[in-house]
Design a protein around this motif. Sequence first.
Motif, PDB file in Angstrom:
ATOM      1  N   LEU A   1       0.374  -6.379   2.109  1.00 49.57           N
ATOM      2  CA  LEU A   1       0.383  -6.919   3.462  1.00 49.57           C
ATOM      3  C   LEU A   1      -0.258  -8.313   3.498  1.00 49.57           C
ATOM      4  N   THR A   2      -1.254  -8.536   2.661  1.00 52.06           N
ATOM      5  CA  THR A   2      -1.912  -9.843   2.617  1.00 52.06           C
ATOM      6  C   THR A   2      -0.937 -10.936   2.182  1.00 52.06           C
ATOM      7  N   LEU A   3      -0.142 -10.649   1.149  1.00 52.27           N
ATOM      8  CA  LEU A   3       0.829 -11.639   0.686  1.00 52.27           C
ATOM      9  C   LEU A   3       1.872 -11.921   1.763  1.00 52.27           C
ATOM     10  N   LEU A   4       2.272 -10.907   2.487  1.00 50.80           N
ATOM     11  CA  LEU A   4       3.222 -11.084   3.575  1.00 50.80           C
ATOM     12  C   LEU A   4       2.638 -11.988   4.654  1.00 50.80           C
ATOM     13  N   ARG A   5       1.379 -11.795   4.968  1.00 48.22           N
ATOM     14  CA  ARG A   5       0.718 -12.646   5.969  1.00 48.22           C
ATOM     15  C   ARG A   5       0.610 -14.096   5.508  1.00 48.22           C
TER      16      ARG A   5
ATOM     17  N   LYS B   1      -8.092 -20.197  -1.647  1.00 49.26           N
ATOM     18  CA  LYS B   1      -9.129 -20.182  -2.674  1.00 49.26           C
ATOM     19  C   LYS B   1      -9.034 -18.804  -3.334  1.00 49.26           C
ATOM     20  N   VAL B   2      -8.520 -18.796  -4.551  1.00 51.77           N
ATOM     21  CA  VAL B   2      -8.183 -17.543  -5.216  1.00 51.77           C
ATOM     22  C   VAL B   2      -9.394 -16.631  -5.390  1.00 51.77           C
ATOM     23  N   ASP B   3     -10.568 -17.201  -5.652  1.00 49.53           N
ATOM     24  CA  ASP B   3     -11.736 -16.334  -5.845  1.00 49.53           C
ATOM     25  C   ASP B   3     -12.465 -15.990  -4.545  1.00 49.53           C
ATOM     26  N   ASN B   4     -11.843 -16.296  -3.419  1.00 46.64           N
ATOM     27  CA  ASN B   4     -12.368 -15.826  -2.139  1.00 46.64           C
ATOM     28  C   ASN B   4     -12.392 -14.295  -2.204  1.00 46.64           C
ATOM     29  N   ALA B   5     -13.542 -13.705  -1.914  1.00 44.33           N
ATOM     30  CA  ALA B   5     -13.730 -12.261  -2.100  1.00 44.33           C
ATOM     31  C   ALA B   5     -12.681 -11.429  -1.368  1.00 44.33           C
ATOM     32  N   VAL B   6     -12.343 -11.811  -0.147  1.00 46.75           N
ATOM     33  CA  VAL B   6     -11.370 -11.032   0.626  1.00 46.75           C
ATOM     34  C   VAL B   6      -9.979 -11.165   0.015  1.00 46.75           C
ATOM     35  N   PHE B   7      -9.556 -12.400  -0.296  1.00 46.55           N
ATOM     36  CA  PHE B   7      -8.233 -12.580  -0.896  1.00 46.55           C
ATOM     37  C   PHE B   7      -8.155 -11.871  -2.246  1.00 46.55           C
ATOM     38  N   TRP B   8      -9.191 -12.040  -3.063  1.00 46.79           N
ATOM     39  CA  TRP B   8      -9.174 -11.450  -4.399  1.00 46.79           C
ATOM     40  C   TRP B   8      -9.046  -9.925  -4.326  1.00 46.79           C
ATOM     41  N   LYS B   9      -9.808  -9.307  -3.433  1.00 50.86           N
ATOM     42  CA  LYS B   9      -9.787  -7.843  -3.329  1.00 50.86           C
ATOM     43  C   LYS B   9      -8.454  -7.336  -2.772  1.00 50.86           C
ATOM     44  N   ARG B  10      -7.914  -8.042  -1.780  1.00 47.66           N
ATOM     45  CA  ARG B  10      -6.691  -7.561  -1.123  1.00 47.66           C
ATOM     46  C   ARG B  10      -5.409  -7.922  -1.866  1.00 47.66           C
ATOM     47  N   ALA B  11      -5.435  -9.012  -2.657  1.00 48.12           N
ATOM     48  CA  ALA B  11      -4.189  -9.436  -3.302  1.00 48.12           C
ATOM     49  C   ALA B  11      -4.376 -10.025  -4.690  1.00 48.12           C
ATOM     50  N   GLY B  12      -5.312 -10.926  -4.848  1.00 46.58           N
ATOM     51  CA  GLY B  12      -5.423 -11.707  -6.079  1.00 46.58           C
ATOM     52  C   GLY B  12      -5.619 -10.922  -7.347  1.00 46.58           C
TER      53      GLY B  12
ATOM     54  N   SER C   1       0.493 -10.878  -8.414  1.00 43.85           N
ATOM     55  CA  SER C   1       0.344 -11.497  -7.085  1.00 43.85           C
ATOM     56  C   SER C   1       0.299 -13.028  -7.159  1.00 43.85           C
ATOM     57  N   ILE C   2      -0.457 -13.560  -8.106  1.00 43.88           N
ATOM     58  CA  ILE C   2      -0.554 -15.023  -8.254  1.00 43.88           C
ATOM     59  C   ILE C   2       0.805 -15.576  -8.689  1.00 43.88           C
ATOM     60  N   GLU C   3       1.434 -14.922  -9.653  1.00 38.69           N
ATOM     61  CA  GLU C   3       2.746 -15.348 -10.135  1.00 38.69           C
ATOM     62  C   GLU C   3       3.781 -15.302  -9.016  1.00 38.69           C
ATOM     63  N   PHE C   4       3.678 -14.284  -8.166  1.00 40.78           N
ATOM     64  CA  PHE C   4       4.593 -14.164  -7.030  1.00 40.78           C
ATOM     65  C   PHE C   4       4.470 -15.376  -6.110  1.00 40.78           C
ATOM     66  N   LEU C   5       3.234 -15.749  -5.764  1.00 45.62           N
ATOM     67  CA  LEU C   5       3.039 -16.895  -4.872  1.00 45.62           C
ATOM     68  C   LEU C   5       3.519 -18.199  -5.514  1.00 45.62           C
TER      69      LEU C   5
ATOM     70  N   HIS D   1     -13.747 -17.568 -14.564  1.00 45.40           N
ATOM     71  CA  HIS D   1     -14.614 -16.404 -14.430  1.00 45.40           C
ATOM     72  C   HIS D   1     -13.842 -15.169 -13.950  1.00 45.40           C
ATOM     73  N   LEU D   2     -12.627 -15.379 -13.431  1.00 46.44           N
ATOM     74  CA  LEU D   2     -11.797 -14.258 -12.998  1.00 46.44           C
ATOM     75  C   LEU D   2     -10.838 -13.798 -14.090  1.00 46.44           C
ATOM     76  N   GLY D   3     -10.608 -14.647 -15.060  1.00 40.63           N
ATOM     77  CA  GLY D   3      -9.693 -14.292 -16.148  1.00 40.63           C
ATOM     78  C   GLY D   3      -8.900 -15.500 -16.601  1.00 40.63           C
ATOM     79  N   LEU D   4      -8.326 -15.397 -17.761  1.00 31.62           N
ATOM     80  CA  LEU D   4      -7.552 -16.476 -18.351  1.00 31.62           C
ATOM     81  C   LEU D   4      -6.313 -16.777 -17.504  1.00 31.62           C
ATOM     82  N   GLY D   5      -6.126 -18.036 -17.183  1.00 25.11           N
ATOM     83  CA  GLY D   5      -4.930 -18.462 -16.463  1.00 25.11           C
ATOM     84  C   GLY D   5      -4.993 -18.288 -14.960  1.00 25.11           C
ATOM     85  N   ILE D   6      -6.111 -17.858 -14.419  1.00 26.04           N
ATOM     86  CA  ILE D   6      -6.231 -17.686 -12.960  1.00 26.04           C
ATOM     87  C   ILE D   6      -6.623 -19.031 -12.350  1.00 26.04           C
ATOM     88  N   PRO D   7      -5.806 -19.527 -11.407  1.00 32.78           N
ATOM     89  CA  PRO D   7      -6.132 -20.819 -10.801  1.00 32.78           C
ATOM     90  C   PRO D   7      -7.290 -20.718  -9.808  1.00 32.78           C
TER      91      PRO D   7
END
Length: 134
Positions: free
Chosen positions: A1-5, A25-36, A41-45, A58-64
């Motif tokens: 639902l987050t990606l749809l929004r 901001k990919v490492d935003n706690a709310v975005f990361w938990k709900r979608a990132g 999810s990142i590849e989809f966007l 700090h989130l993983g290799l290749g995470i923007p």
Amino acid sequence: LTLLRVLDNILSDPQRSNAKTRKIKVDNAVFWKRAGEWDGSIEFLVACGFSSIGSASHLGLGIPQYLKFECEDNLRREHLLHGRECLVRFAVESLGIDGKILPQLPAQSPKRKLLDKELKGSEKNNHSTPVADG
């Protein structure tokens, strides 16, 4: 639902009046938990037209660090619409979510509808078939 929004916020603001809807901001706690954090999810966007900026290693290799949607041409809009359609289909067919509870496609502004109509009209004129004399 987050990606749809995320997609709907951009589709509902074609004049780009709210820059916040176009940068995540990919490492935003709310975005990361709900979608990132979910695979794909990142590849989809990115496939929908977002650009990757920086690195959140700090989130993983290749995470923007950020995802940014910068362009509002018809091709990018089509990517967003197609991505939205795929998300809705996945939610209904694979996850069993009732499509009636999902947000509806945002309405276009009257100005945007007029521009789209003019573009379609000019495309028809450019691709018309010649009429034979007779």
